[in-house]
Scaffold this active site. Structure first.
Site, PDB file in Angstrom:
ATOM      1  N   GLY A 194      -5.610   5.533 -12.889  1.00 18.65           N
ATOM      2  CA  GLY A 194      -6.214   5.512 -11.560  1.00 18.65           C
ATOM      3  C   GLY A 194      -5.408   6.191 -10.457  1.00 18.65           C
ATOM      4  N   SER A 238       0.829  -1.214   0.000  1.00 21.45           N
ATOM      5  CA  SER A 238       0.000   0.000   0.000  1.00 21.45           C
ATOM      6  C   SER A 238       0.860   1.260   0.000  1.00 21.45           C
ATOM      7  CB  SER A 238      -0.899   0.017   1.233  1.00 21.45           C
ATOM      8  OG  SER A 238      -1.536   1.277   1.316  1.00 21.45           O
ATOM      9  N   GLY A 296     -17.380  -3.248  -6.942  1.00 17.90           N
ATOM     10  CA  GLY A 296     -17.383  -2.242  -5.877  1.00 17.90           C
ATOM     11  C   GLY A 296     -16.959  -0.871  -6.366  1.00 17.90           C
ATOM     12  N   ASN A 317     -21.519  -4.596 -18.309  1.00 15.94           N
ATOM     13  CA  ASN A 317     -20.710  -5.501 -17.494  1.00 15.94           C
ATOM     14  C   ASN A 317     -20.865  -6.917 -18.038  1.00 15.94           C
ATOM     15  OD1 ASN A 317     -19.024  -6.086 -15.240  1.00 15.94           O
ATOM     16  ND2 ASN A 317     -20.779  -6.922 -14.132  1.00 15.94           N
ATOM     17  N   LYS A 373     -14.166  -3.798   2.634  1.00 13.51           N
ATOM     18  CA  LYS A 373     -14.940  -2.564   2.420  1.00 13.51           C
ATOM     19  C   LYS A 373     -16.443  -2.725   2.677  1.00 13.51           C
ATOM     20  CE  LYS A 373     -12.080  -0.011  -0.909  1.00 13.51           C
ATOM     21  NZ  LYS A 373     -12.052   0.661  -2.196  1.00 13.51           N
ATOM     22  N   TYR A 394      -4.036   1.411 -11.798  1.00 15.86           N
ATOM     23  CA  TYR A 394      -2.779   2.170 -11.825  1.00 15.86           C
ATOM     24  C   TYR A 394      -1.558   1.258 -11.819  1.00 15.86           C
ATOM     25  CZ  TYR A 394      -3.659   1.769  -6.789  1.00 15.86           C
ATOM     26  OH  TYR A 394      -3.968   1.304  -5.530  1.00 15.86           O
ATOM     27  N   ASP A 400     -14.186   7.076  -2.393  1.00 15.28           N
ATOM     28  CA  ASP A 400     -13.707   6.588  -3.704  1.00 15.28           C
ATOM     29  C   ASP A 400     -14.378   7.322  -4.870  1.00 15.28           C
ATOM     30  OD1 ASP A 400     -11.797   4.707  -2.958  1.00 15.28           O
ATOM     31  OD2 ASP A 400     -13.249   3.081  -2.787  1.00 15.28           O
ATOM     32  N   ASN A 406     -14.768   3.107   2.790  1.00 13.55           N
ATOM     33  CA  ASN A 406     -13.299   3.071   2.659  1.00 13.55           C
ATOM     34  C   ASN A 406     -12.612   3.987   3.674  1.00 13.55           C
ATOM     35  OD1 ASN A 406     -13.674   5.651   1.558  1.00 13.55           O
ATOM     36  ND2 ASN A 406     -11.984   5.383   0.123  1.00 13.55           N
TER      37      ASN A 406
END
Ligand code: NAP
Length: 285
Positions: A247, A15, A130, A151, A66, A226, A102, A87
């Site tokens: 991202g 992270s 999500g 989707n 989450k 990302y 987000d 989040n």
């Protein structure tokens, strides 16, 4: 005394949040410290109880917690309820309140690069997981000309639409559900196409979420991924003349909004973005 902040997730070893937040605390002269806690599924309730006992000032929540975290909080704000995930948690005098930054994080990053107002744009969202829930909520709340979701599993896209309508009595945007085939056949209609699927994410870097051979000039292709910084989809889009957006901005902005909720202070978002970019070893797009 130092105020304690953190991240709950699994895994969390890669992270970038600790680096980003600890730098902001330092820059702003705040006595805060942010640590990433690796909490396995099944240990969440105990971890939240421990955070309460330790009087943590606030924390972020990431995969896979989450949604599960919601039942262990004292209060959940309306936007997070609508998105169906949390989040960011704020400790307000011992009460844990859940938020979701987000969607707004994504929106503020997107607004920095769009060539025309969103309200005049036809927007297509790819994916219904999500991240899509947060993105659709923020984009629909902002207002767009048209908004479509596609989707692989269309039922999940319909659930997002129904959930949004159930919460929002005044509909800022009409949401259309389209099949992948329809979306691909009409790809030239859209001004902004947002990939919220994980297709193209490392290590599956050759995957693309939808063909973009017939996009209109100056279309914005936004990919929440990302890693890599430029997915194959963004690369192909760039070759076709699209404006591309990855991202990183969303990641930095959702962090900045969480920081604001914890401290009441707006951090330097450009600096946060730069820190994340440096960590990922590249340039933002
Ligand atoms: P998620 O809830 O698991 O949703 C995954 C989505 O990808 C679903 O729509 C799923 O379709 C689709 N998908 C996965 N594999 C597929 C395949 N082989 N073919 C077609 N569709 C496929 O995940 P999430 O939390 O929404 O995250 C999605 C992406 O957003 C990830 O890449 C994540 O890293 C990124 N993200 C970025 C940020 C940021 O700050 N930049 C924040 C959050 C997430 P089905 O519904 O059909 O399964």
């Amino acid at each position: 005394m130092n105020k304690l902040f953190g991240l709950i997730g699994h895994p969390v070893s890669h992270s970038m949040s600790p680096l980003m937040h600890n730098d902001a605390f330092k820059q702003l002269g705040i006595n805060g410290y942010y640590h990433a806690f690796d909490v396995q599924e099944g240990k969440l309730e105990e971890a939240v109880a421990a955070f309460k006992v330790l009087n943590m000032s606030g924390f972020n929540v990431t995969i896979p917690h989450k949604v599960a975290i919601m039942e262990f909080l004292d209060e959940i704000d309306e936007e997070a309820k609508m998105i169906g995930a949390v989040n960011t948690v704020v400790n307000s005098n011992g009460r844990l309140i859940g938020f979701n930054t987000d969607g707004r994080g994504f929106l503020s990053s997107l607004l920095e690069i769009v060539p025309k107002p969103l309200i005049e744009s036809n927007v297509l969202v790819l994916g219904a997981g999500g991240a899509a829930r947060a993105v659709v909520t923020a984009v629909a709340d902002h207002g767009v000309k048209t908004l479509a979701i596609t989707n692989r599993t269309l039922k999940k896209a319909t659930e997002i639409k129904n959930n949004y309508y159930n919460y929002k009595k005044s509909k800022n945007a009409q949401i259309d559900i389209v099949s992948l085939q329809e979306a691909e056949a009409n790809i030239g209609v859209y001004d902004i196409i947002i990939n919220t699927t994980s297709l193209g994410m490392s290590p599956n870097i050759e995957e693309i979420p939808i063909s973009i051979d017939h996009i209109k000039p100056n279309v914005v292709l936004s990919d929440l991924i990302y890693n890599p910084l430029k997915t194959k989809w963004l690369q192909l889009g760039e070759e076709n003349g699209a404006i591309i957006h990855n991202g990183v901005g969303m990641f930095a902005m959702q962090g900045a909004l969480a920081f604001e909720k914890w401290t009441g202070i707006t951090p330097d978002t450009a600096r946060m973005t730069k820190i994340v970019m440096n960590q990922l070893g590249g340039k933002s797009c």
